[in-house]
Every structure is written in structure tokens, then in C-alpha cells.
Motif scaffolding. Sequence first.
Motif: not given
Length: 775
Positions: A407-416, A431-432
Amino acid sequence: MKTNYFKLIAFTCFSILIVSCSKNKEQKQFSVAEYEAAAKHMDRSLYSLVHNQVAGSKFIGNNKLIYSTKNKDGKKYILVDTASKTKKEAFDHQKLSNVLSRETDKEVKSSDLPIYSVSFSDDLKTLNFTTNRQKYSYNIENNTLSKKISKLKKASRNENVSPNGKLATYIDNFNLWIRNLETDKKTQITFDGKQDYGYATNNAGWTKSDGAVVKWSPNSDKIATFQQDARGVGMMYLTSSNVGHPKLEAWKHPLPGDDKIFTIERVIIHLGNKPKTVRLKMGKDFQRGSTTDHIAGRGGILLDAQWNKEGTKFAFVSGSRDHKVAHLQIADAKTGNVASIHKEEVATYYESGVNVENWKVLFDSNEFIWYSEKTNWGHIYLYDLETKKLKNKITSGDWLVKQIKSIDEKNRQIYFTGGGKEAGNPYHNYFYKVNFDGSKNINLTPSKGTHSVTFSDDYSTFVDIYSTITNPPISVLRNEKGEKIMDLETADISELKANNWQEPIEFSVKARDEKTDLYGLMFLPSHYDESKKYPVLNYIYPGPQSGSVGNYRFRPVWRDFQTAAELGFVVVAVDAMGTPMRSKSFHDAYYGNMGDNGLPDNITAIKQLAQKYKGMDIEKVGIWGHSGGGFASTRAVFAYPEFYDVAVSGAGNHDNRNYEADWGEKWQGLLVEGNLEGKVDGTTNYDNQANQLIAKDLKGKLLITHGSMDNNVPPSNTMLVVEALIKANKDFDMILFPNKRHGYGDMTKYMTRKRWDYFVTHLLNAKPAKNFKLK
């Protein structure tokens, strides 16, 4: 004349019948050479025949990458410049081998450097690695080697090391202690632990360890753990086989329906000069996890637990005894006050992801991510931590999120990782990347197959390795959009094929409902001839926590499936309804009736395959499996004797009332006495899964095996079936492995060969090879 004519015909027919019967009774005798040729297909050395794979990839900064690759000439380390899209040997392998040879006083080949945990310094001048359990630094420019001596004492297997690497916690006499790895000083930090009421106890009944179960705070000054209450919980007993008095192994092991099961009292321990224990202000929790049948992960880490970065707040998920309720709570580390954040209740069982918990509290932004299957598919949702209200769906659709990877909280992105979103096999991992608000859901790994990735620190680039059942691994470098930057390696299986490697056949058929797609693998003998008939062997692991296949990546060896096929069978493995990584309803298919075991789907799959592959003889079908597969294979010849003729059953949990409580109560439900109308008549809701209750229906051949010291599936499970078979006057075969655990240890090869012999004898009507020993 007429009479003599008919006599001649009768005599001729009788003679033909005699000759025919004689031929039918002629049994093939397998030779040792035939068994050995078949066994080559399960030889682990076949893995070494897959060349040019990427292994151990590590980024150096954000624009350099090192990895190793191996071919028939040996292993090399490659350095990649992601900016210039170039690659070269990472260092002079011959120079390093010469230095290592002098250091170790034995010859080290440059093509087979025995180095591990390889990494570069940021300036690329120093190579760090481990060999012979010793850490080294190699100065590439000076061609010099130096040992890296740690000032810290080595932690033992049962110690849990702090994030800063300076402290280790362990259990002594039911209490927790801390050992300073710099000074070796030991400090007791809890004092009221006692027998059956100890701290950080790692015992789930079906598995146990002497190590502590804890969650360290990020700054290593606190420990979140629990005091396990096992007082009054029932015991499990095993006794050894030996000359003289047997040794008794006894431990706490709750069963479904028990009044007393494991509970935990959560605590936070503050370290320092005067350790202090803060007991959380809440009732006892059931010892339940949201992803597994335990609350301890690898290395004794406490699952479903998360600290904020300051170590002042501690988030955790509590589960109900039947797994139907999951409750997110946050504790104040100083006061022990606990705040309720979110609660979800489901009709069957709640899971927070596929083998990995996907909930996450975002303390800095006052939000939390929650995983739910409320739409029939596993997805993630964003909530406000203060109002506790849903802000938005992050993912949605008829596919599932498997595991949140970062979870990239700074850029508000989630990798899953996810499955089922792309066309084709839904078990392939992709992977998304998605924004917190649900926008820009990007597939970063568009190539068909199952993917594994390694990201750079800033997620700007990553290594993508993907494969399918028949296509070996391809390794590429991609950017943050999933676009290919450059090729790294393409695996070469020409040598594998030259050794008679046979491609598995991936198939898709319809499930019992004639609507749902099922997937699986089939293995044909290399000498397959459609004009001939081959009995079918059905490998089964019913789950419900996993399936018979599950991972559809490339493998040179799939258990002993191809070996069994080479002996003259067609081998089939099916991911049936009732297994994970599909929809919630797919997974729930036999909730409350574990005796189903996915067998109706296995039968319909085999029948459909036989319509296409005419050589399959579905008049002769065998089935085998171990543990849950032992439960299922035995069930097959009891419940479906018209289809299954022979079963080999290993260490089956034949009645889950004799297996651990967490397992049975999650998949079968809480034990309830009486029939559906609530009348207490000697029946229970567990009767539909108890193999011993239908043992009388055995018609075919059955070989049952178990280890006498199996502390995962207690052998009493098998003894229930044995007793029922004897009472029903049924013939069966049995191998009991004295003093062996769940996997039989050094007896595994013996059992594998005996399984082949059993199927050869009873399905091929042939004689097994004499004096064959599996290497």
C-alpha cells in the motif's frame, strides 16, 4: 450327423472360452526397469534441466538490478541497467572463485559459486553474500574478501527477534523473557504465567511449537501477545511403539463441540528497565484467525495484528468461534482501552483474503481498508476510521482480490494480486495497481499466465516472471504502467523435453450444476494409444482451504502424477466446487457437509474428459489422497462404489469430530445434536461427514494408511473407520507406520511405491515389480 455337428460347435466354443479365460487370467509382470523408467518422471533433478530462469532478483536503488540465472554451463549473476536497458555479468566470476578457493581451502568453480543472499552496495563496488553460513563482503575493484562479523548473538529457533535485531523474546516456564542479543542478558517480562495459562503459547491443537507468538512494535519497545487459557481444554494422546514402556505424548487439543476450547487474553508488554504488562480491556477472544486455523504465522508472528508506526495504537481482528463474525478493534497501548471499529457477520465463514489478511488500518489518513465477499466476490473497501462509514469501493466485479501486496499511502495506490478478471484460467495470478478511490485499476502483468513480481523501492520498475502449465517461465522488466522495458530471460526446456518430459493437459469442464466452469490437470502416459484402454486415477485434495491443483504455473514435476500415468493410467486432478480462489458461493458449495469433498465434481469431470479422450477406461477408476485427500478418497469408495473401484487413503481426517475444533467448526459449523427438526435422536449435524457411518457400503478395494504418532490428524480418525469395516465384515488393507508423523517421514517413498503396486494389482490386474526400491 446333425447331432455331431452341434457337438463339434459346442466343443469348439468351449475350447475358445477356455483359451480366452486363460489369456484373461494372464497377468502382466512389471519389471524393475519399467518402474524405474516411470519413476524418472518424478525425479527432482528434472528441475535442473530448466535453464535460463531468473532467481534471487534484487534492485540496487531504483535503476539497477542483480539476479542469477543458470544453464547447462553453470550459474551466472547478471547486472541490469534499467535506464539504458542493458545487462552484463555482474562481476568477474573467475576472480571471485579464485578468492573463495583460497579462503575456504577448497576448489570453487566459477560456474557454480556457492554464494547466497547476494546484494550490491549502492555504488556497485561491494558484493555482499553468504557462503558456508558466513557472511562476506567482496571488494570488486581490489579483488579482496573480508568476513562480516556480527556483534549480535545468534537467535535460536524458538526466539522471536525484534525489528531492530537487538532483542529476542522466548518462553520459559510459561512466561515471556527477553534476551539482549548484544549482551546476552536475559530479563523476565511476565510473571503470572503457569501450566495451561501461559503467555504467547503456540498451540492450535493440530500444530504446536515451543516458540513464542508475538507482534513486535515497529520501534522494538513493545510486544503485543496474549495469555492462552487452555484450562479445562481436552487432551490428545499418542503413544510410541518400542521395547519397554511406551512414551506418552499428551497436549491440549480442543475438538468440535467441546465446552472448553482455547481462548486468549490479549496483552501489550512495555519493555524497558521495568517491564509492564497492560491487559486489554475486553473479554477473552476465541483463538481464531481470519485466514488460517491458527493465530500464529511463520516465525511465530501474531496474525491479524497491526501496530501504528509510533507503537501507540494496536489494531487487531477478533473472530467468533464459528468464524462467522470478524471484528476489527484498536487498542491504546498505554491504557489498554479498546475501541470497536468494524464488524462483519456472514452466514458461513469470514475470510480476509487468500492465505493473507487483506485488512489494513491507515492511521496517518484516518482510514482503514476492509476485505469482504459480500458481493459474492472478494473485494477491498475504503472506510473512514473516525465515522466508520464506507467511503468507497476500491475494487468490484465478478473476480476476486487475492492478496494485497503493498500500500502506497503517499500516492494512495494499492498493489495486489487478483484472479478471474482476465480471460482464461481464473487461477492464474495477475498483479494490479488501483487508486484508493477505485480509479485506474491497471493490470501490470498483461501476459497470460501466473505471475510473480519483484518491485524496486519506488515501484517505478519491477521484474515480472510468468508461466503456464506448458509454457516455462519468461522474465521481463516492466515499468509502473505494466509496459515492458526489456526482456531478461526466457526459460529453455529443450533438455527437459529430451528426457521424455510430458506436457500436462490443462482442461476446463462443467461442474455438477452443468453451469460452473471447473479447471484441472490430466496426465497421459507417453505411450498413450487411444485404441487401448487405460484405467483412471483421480488425485484429490478437497480443501476447503485449498484444492487439488490451485497453482497453474509451470512445473517440471507434478508430484508423481506422470509416473503413475507411465505405469498405464490416465491421472486426473480437479479443483472442485468447495475450494478457494473463486466466488464465495463456489467456495461455500459444501459448507456444512464436508462429506461432499467435491466428489460429484470429480466424477462429472472424469466423465466429460472420457468423451474426448477415448482411451480413458472409466469402468476402472482409482482415487488417492493424503490428509483431507485421505478423508475424500475413502469417502469415494464408500459413497460412490458404482464409480470408484479402488482407493488409497493416507492419514485421513475421517470424522472431524476427532479433528481440531477450529477446522471442523469453520467448515462444518458448530456441533449440534439432533435432526433438522431439532429432535435429539442420537444424530448430529456432523453425521453427513463421518466416514465410519457409511463404511458398510464399501464394495471395491481400500488401502488405509496412517502414522501412529500423527499429531496433525490423530490416528483415532482411521481407527474409527477400521472398526466400522470390521463390524461390517468388509475386507480391506492397512499399513500402520509405527512412530511416524503426518507425512510418514522416511517411509514416504515406501508408501508411494505401495500405492503404485495397489493400483497396478487391482486396476491393471498386473503384478508389481519385484524388489523395486524408489530412490
